[in-house]
Motif scaffolding. Structure first.
Motif, short mmCIF file in Angstrom:
data_model
loop_
_atom_site.label_atom_id
_atom_site.label_comp_id
_atom_site.label_asym_id
_atom_site.label_seq_id
_atom_site.Cartn_x
_atom_site.Cartn_y
_atom_site.Cartn_z
N MET A 1 0.64 -1.24 0.02
CA MET A 1 0.12 -0.09 -0.06
C MET A 1 1.05 1.12 -0.12
N LEU A 2 0.76 2.21 -1.03
CA LEU A 2 1.25 3.54 -0.95
C LEU A 2 0.31 4.51 -1.00
N HIS A 3 0.75 5.42 0.19
CA HIS A 3 -0.32 6.39 0.55
C HIS A 3 0.28 7.88 -0.05
N PHE A 4 -0.82 8.48 -0.72
CA PHE A 4 -0.65 9.68 -1.35
C PHE A 4 -1.61 10.82 -0.66
N ASP A 5 -1.07 12.30 -0.59
CA ASP A 5 -1.97 13.01 -0.17
C ASP A 5 -2.48 13.93 -1.48
N SER A 6 -2.07 13.50 -2.35
CA SER A 6 -2.62 14.32 -3.71
C SER A 6 -3.51 13.09 -4.53
N GLN A 7 -4.79 13.65 -4.50
CA GLN A 7 -5.69 12.81 -5.42
C GLN A 7 -5.36 12.88 -6.84
N SER A 8 -5.07 13.88 -7.41
CA SER A 8 -4.62 14.16 -8.74
C SER A 8 -3.65 13.27 -9.15
N ALA A 9 -2.52 12.89 -8.26
CA ALA A 9 -1.42 12.19 -8.71
C ALA A 9 -1.90 10.46 -8.80
N ILE A 10 -2.92 10.39 -7.92
CA ILE A 10 -3.18 9.07 -7.86
C ILE A 10 -4.22 8.82 -9.29
N GLN A 11 -4.91 9.67 -9.53
CA GLN A 11 -5.73 9.46 -10.89
C GLN A 11 -4.82 9.38 -11.94
N ASN A 51 -0.35 12.51 7.27
CA ASN A 51 0.96 12.23 6.50
C ASN A 51 2.16 12.55 7.05
N PRO A 52 2.81 11.42 7.71
CA PRO A 52 4.11 11.90 8.30
C PRO A 52 5.23 12.53 7.52
N GLY A 53 5.05 12.28 6.17
CA GLY A 53 5.90 12.91 5.15
C GLY A 53 6.03 14.07 4.51
N ASP A 54 4.90 15.05 5.35
CA ASP A 54 4.84 16.29 4.82
C ASP A 54 5.91 17.04 4.99
N PHE A 55 6.66 16.86 5.99
CA PHE A 55 7.68 17.90 6.43
C PHE A 55 8.87 17.77 5.46
N LEU A 56 8.75 16.64 4.42
CA LEU A 56 9.58 16.34 3.41
C LEU A 56 9.39 17.30 2.34
N THR A 57 8.13 17.75 2.21
CA THR A 57 7.63 18.53 0.90
C THR A 57 7.21 19.67 1.14
N LYS A 58 7.02 20.13 2.38
CA LYS A 58 6.42 21.38 2.76
C LYS A 58 7.18 22.22 3.61
N GLY A 59 7.04 23.51 3.62
CA GLY A 59 7.36 24.20 5.05
C GLY A 59 6.48 24.04 5.82
N LEU A 60 6.72 23.61 7.04
CA LEU A 60 5.58 23.46 8.23
C LEU A 60 5.68 24.50 9.39
N SER A 61 4.75 24.76 10.14
CA SER A 61 5.03 25.38 11.43
C SER A 61 5.60 24.64 12.36
N SER A 62 6.32 25.03 13.32
CA SER A 62 7.09 24.17 14.50
C SER A 62 5.98 23.02 14.96
N GLU A 63 4.68 23.38 15.26
CA GLU A 63 3.82 22.44 15.77
C GLU A 63 3.41 21.40 14.72
N ARG A 64 3.22 21.88 13.56
CA ARG A 64 3.02 20.57 12.58
C ARG A 64 4.16 19.73 12.21
#
Length: 75
Positions: A1-11, A51-64
């Motif tokens: 199973m591979l999880h994506f947070d992009s519905q368009s990438a899946i399509q 999605n735990p991988g968000d920190f690899l692809t986005k700038g996040l707040s310290s809380e996130r």
């Protein structure tokens, strides 16, 4: 199973039609499509808050960032 947070990438990965917008995608893309067709891999939508991988692809707040670390079991 591979999880994506992009519905368009899946399509795009599941759709066998080759779109003009994806002409730049190289051989790796076709490999993923073959793996999906052979049912060796499944794609699933994951909400960005889980999605735990968000920190690899986005700038996040310290809380996130701390939340992503906790999801991965780090710190």
């Amino acid at each position: 199973m591979l999880h994506f947070d992009s519905q368009s990438a899946i399509q795009v990965a599941k759709n066998p039609v080759f779109h003009a917008k994806t002409k730049h995608v190289d051989v790796k893309y076709h490999f993923i499509r073959e793996v999906l067709e052979d049912k060796r891999l499944q794609l699933a939508k994951i909400h960005t808050t889980k999605n735990p991988g968000d920190f690899l692809t986005k700038g996040l707040s310290s809380e996130r960032f701390a939340h992503c670390r906790a999801l991965m079991g780090i710190g």
